[in-house]
Design a protein around this motif. Structure first.
Motif, PDB file in Angstrom:
ATOM      1  N   GLU A 199      -0.107   5.012   2.109  1.00 30.18           N
ATOM      2  CA  GLU A 199       0.617   4.419   3.255  1.00 30.18           C
ATOM      3  C   GLU A 199       0.985   5.511   4.269  1.00 30.18           C
ATOM      4  O   GLU A 199       0.891   5.323   5.480  1.00 30.18           O
ATOM      5  N   VAL A 200       1.443   6.666   3.743  1.00 24.20           N
ATOM      6  CA  VAL A 200       1.830   7.766   4.639  1.00 24.20           C
ATOM      7  C   VAL A 200       0.593   8.276   5.398  1.00 24.20           C
ATOM      8  O   VAL A 200       0.650   8.511   6.604  1.00 24.20           O
ATOM      9  N   ARG A 201      -0.515   8.404   4.665  1.00 25.33           N
ATOM     10  CA  ARG A 201      -1.766   8.865   5.319  1.00 25.33           C
ATOM     11  C   ARG A 201      -2.193   7.903   6.420  1.00 25.33           C
ATOM     12  O   ARG A 201      -2.531   8.308   7.521  1.00 25.33           O
ATOM     13  N   GLU A 202      -2.181   6.616   6.083  1.00 19.23           N
ATOM     14  CA  GLU A 202      -2.697   5.596   6.996  1.00 19.23           C
ATOM     15  C   GLU A 202      -1.777   5.313   8.177  1.00 19.23           C
ATOM     16  O   GLU A 202      -2.175   5.327   9.319  1.00 19.23           O
ATOM     17  N   LYS A 203      -0.480   5.053   7.864  1.00 26.06           N
ATOM     18  CA  LYS A 203       0.442   4.577   8.906  1.00 26.06           C
ATOM     19  C   LYS A 203       1.118   5.718   9.671  1.00 26.06           C
ATOM     20  O   LYS A 203       1.720   5.493  10.697  1.00 26.06           O
ATOM     21  N   LYS A 204       1.074   6.924   9.108  1.00 17.34           N
ATOM     22  CA  LYS A 204       1.718   8.094   9.729  1.00 17.34           C
ATOM     23  C   LYS A 204       3.149   7.781  10.193  1.00 17.34           C
ATOM     24  O   LYS A 204       3.480   7.933  11.389  1.00 17.34           O
ATOM     25  N   PRO A 205       4.013   7.345   9.267  1.00 17.74           N
ATOM     26  CA  PRO A 205       5.377   6.989   9.681  1.00 17.74           C
ATOM     27  C   PRO A 205       6.216   8.235   9.997  1.00 17.74           C
ATOM     28  O   PRO A 205       5.897   9.326   9.518  1.00 17.74           O
ATOM     29  N   ASP A 206       7.259   8.042  10.794  1.00 12.09           N
ATOM     30  CA  ASP A 206       8.225   9.128  11.009  1.00 12.09           C
ATOM     31  C   ASP A 206       9.084   9.280   9.763  1.00 12.09           C
ATOM     32  O   ASP A 206       9.490  10.385   9.403  1.00 12.09           O
ATOM     33  N   ILE A 207       9.408   8.125   9.164  1.00 10.78           N
ATOM     34  CA  ILE A 207      10.301   8.140   7.988  1.00 10.78           C
ATOM     35  C   ILE A 207       9.693   7.290   6.867  1.00 10.78           C
ATOM     36  O   ILE A 207       9.211   6.179   7.107  1.00 10.78           O
ATOM     37  N   LEU A 208       9.753   7.846   5.656  1.00 14.10           N
ATOM     38  CA  LEU A 208       9.380   7.062   4.480  1.00 14.10           C
ATOM     39  C   LEU A 208      10.680   6.702   3.759  1.00 14.10           C
ATOM     40  O   LEU A 208      11.456   7.589   3.399  1.00 14.10           O
ATOM     41  N   CYS A 209      10.929   5.405   3.596  1.00 18.32           N
ATOM     42  CA  CYS A 209      12.139   4.948   2.909  1.00 18.32           C
ATOM     43  C   CYS A 209      11.765   4.398   1.547  1.00 18.32           C
ATOM     44  O   CYS A 209      10.847   3.590   1.433  1.00 18.32           O
ATOM     45  N   MET A 210      12.513   4.848   0.529  1.00 20.32           N
ATOM     46  CA  MET A 210      12.239   4.362  -0.820  1.00 20.32           C
ATOM     47  C   MET A 210      13.522   3.889  -1.483  1.00 20.32           C
ATOM     48  O   MET A 210      14.575   4.514  -1.369  1.00 20.32           O
ATOM     49  N   SER A 211      13.373   2.766  -2.197  1.00 26.10           N
ATOM     50  CA  SER A 211      14.508   2.154  -2.853  1.00 26.10           C
ATOM     51  C   SER A 211      14.289   2.163  -4.368  1.00 26.10           C
ATOM     52  O   SER A 211      13.180   1.896  -4.830  1.00 26.10           O
ATOM     53  N   SER A 212      15.363   2.473  -5.126  1.00 23.45           N
ATOM     54  CA  SER A 212      15.313   2.324  -6.588  1.00 23.45           C
ATOM     55  C   SER A 212      16.629   1.722  -7.051  1.00 23.45           C
ATOM     56  O   SER A 212      17.702   2.276  -6.796  1.00 23.45           O
ATOM     57  N   LEU A 213      16.540   0.595  -7.724  1.00 19.91           N
ATOM     58  CA  LEU A 213      17.756  -0.090  -8.209  1.00 19.91           C
ATOM     59  C   LEU A 213      17.994   0.164  -9.683  1.00 19.91           C
ATOM     60  O   LEU A 213      19.050  -0.176 -10.218  1.00 19.91           O
ATOM     61  N   LEU A 214      16.992   0.727 -10.339  1.00 18.95           N
ATOM     62  CA  LEU A 214      17.111   0.949 -11.777  1.00 18.95           C
ATOM     63  C   LEU A 214      17.226   2.446 -12.043  1.00 18.95           C
ATOM     64  O   LEU A 214      16.511   3.248 -11.437  1.00 18.95           O
ATOM     65  N   THR A 215      18.115   2.806 -12.953  1.00 15.85           N
ATOM     66  CA  THR A 215      18.298   4.221 -13.267  1.00 15.85           C
ATOM     67  C   THR A 215      16.984   4.818 -13.767  1.00 15.85           C
ATOM     68  O   THR A 215      16.610   5.921 -13.373  1.00 15.85           O
ATOM     69  N   HIS A 216      16.266   4.046 -14.610  1.00 13.75           N
ATOM     70  CA  HIS A 216      15.070   4.650 -15.207  1.00 13.75           C
ATOM     71  C   HIS A 216      13.879   4.736 -14.247  1.00 13.75           C
ATOM     72  O   HIS A 216      12.865   5.335 -14.595  1.00 13.75           O
ATOM     73  N   THR A 217      13.986   4.146 -13.050  1.00 17.08           N
ATOM     74  CA  THR A 217      12.883   4.326 -12.084  1.00 17.08           C
ATOM     75  C   THR A 217      13.220   5.383 -11.026  1.00 17.08           C
ATOM     76  O   THR A 217      12.382   5.696 -10.178  1.00 17.08           O
ATOM     77  N   MET A 218      14.441   5.933 -11.090  1.00 19.03           N
ATOM     78  CA  MET A 218      14.801   6.972 -10.109  1.00 19.03           C
ATOM     79  C   MET A 218      13.835   8.173 -10.097  1.00 19.03           C
ATOM     80  O   MET A 218      13.534   8.695  -9.018  1.00 19.03           O
ATOM     81  N   PRO A 219      13.330   8.624 -11.274  1.00 14.90           N
ATOM     82  CA  PRO A 219      12.388   9.765 -11.231  1.00 14.90           C
ATOM     83  C   PRO A 219      11.142   9.503 -10.376  1.00 14.90           C
ATOM     84  O   PRO A 219      10.491  10.445  -9.933  1.00 14.90           O
TER      85      PRO A 219
END
Ligand code: B12
Length: 216
Positions: A138-158
């Motif tokens: 997505e970063v390669r294709e869309k070339k965003p200024d900002i990449l936002c990522m969400s994690s609601l579970l403790t075990h997916t934070m890594p």
């Protein structure tokens, strides 16, 4: 208690009690009383969701209540979205937003996306359960200024950390600013993994995104 405060309190309680019909009734009442949609979301819906989460933790509620609360939130946001006005400060930029791999929660992501879009950002919603490979493409294709990522579970934070490491390996890390968030994510954790920013809620997300744009 002022009328609007009472409506917010009643709405929060109806939400916590998973009383679908009453939630809809009170949402309409809140709008009739001209309570700002953002206040409805933050003080009634989000805080209500927090209480549902606590009940789930305390084994007073189980998965069906979690699912219902998720559905009620989605409907509330759909109803309120068109009424959320841009706050007047024009600050646009391109954003790619997704929930990390292994995590299917998207209500918070969708609220943040709504608020960022009313603030003038152009957003690609990558969806939920997004692998590091997918984030990179997505970063390669869309070339965003900002990449936002969400994690609601403790075990997916890594996964947040993994995406940042993979971006570094691919030589893409300095091409994009990174903002992370989600219930278990903290400012300290964001700093520790080398993210550029963290937002605890949708308000902060908009403010921080604007600040990041000034650094581009
Ligand atoms: C609804 C819900 C669900 C729904 C999700 C529906 C959906 N489409 O999203 C369903 C039923 C699917 C679900 C499933 C599960 N859930 Co759940 N769920 C919730 C609940 C009650 C509400 C989440 C929510 O929508 N909150 C409201 C939104 C508005 O808040 P938010 O997501 O935190 O987002 C805000 C901020 O965090 C921030 N933000 C969020 N993302 C980002 C990103 C950026 C970049 C920024 C800047 C800011 C930001 O801004 C948002 C707006 O203010 C929470 C409890 C809670 N209070 O969080 C548990 C909770 C998150 N779930 C939990 C668990 C354990 C699960 C399950 C593992 C249960 C199970 N045994 O199967 C599964 C996991 C499924 C999976 N693989 O993802 C735990 C997580 C514990 C942990 N720390 O790991 C919680 C905390 C409940 C609890 N107290 O135990 N869940």
């Amino acid at each position: 208690m002022e009328n609007s405060e009472k409506t917010i309190t009643n709405l929060r309680e109806a939400f916590v009690n998973i009383d679908y019909n009453r939630v809809n009734e009170l949402l309409k009442k809140a709008l009739e009383e001209n309570i700002p949609p953002r206040e409805i979301i933050e003080k009634a819906i989000r805080q209500g969701a927090d209480e549902v989460g606590k009940k789930y933790e305390a084994c007073e509620y189980f998965l069906p209540e979690l699912v219902m609360s998720g559905d009620m939130m989605k409907e509330a946001i759909e109803l309120l979205k068109p009424m959320m006005q841009a706050d007047g400060i024009s600050s646009s930029g391109k954003i790619v937003f997704g929930t990390v791999k292994g995590d299917l929660h998207d209500v918070g992501k969708n609220i943040v996306i709504s608020m960022l879009s009313v603030a003038g950002f152009d957003i690609t919603d990558a969806g939920v359960d997004i692998s590091s490979e997918k984030f990179l493409s997505e970063v390669r294709e869309k070339k965003p200024d900002i990449l936002c990522m969400s994690s609601l579970l403790t075990h997916t934070m890594p996964e947040l950390n993994l995406v940042i490491e993979e971006l570094k390996k691919a030589g893409l890390r300095d091409k994009v600013k990174i903002m992370v968030g989600g219930r278990p994510v903290t400012e300290e954790y964001a700093t520790q993994i080398g993210a550029d920013s963290f937002g605890k809620d949708a308000y902060e997300a908009v403010e921080k995104a604007k600040q990041l744009m000034k650094k581009r």
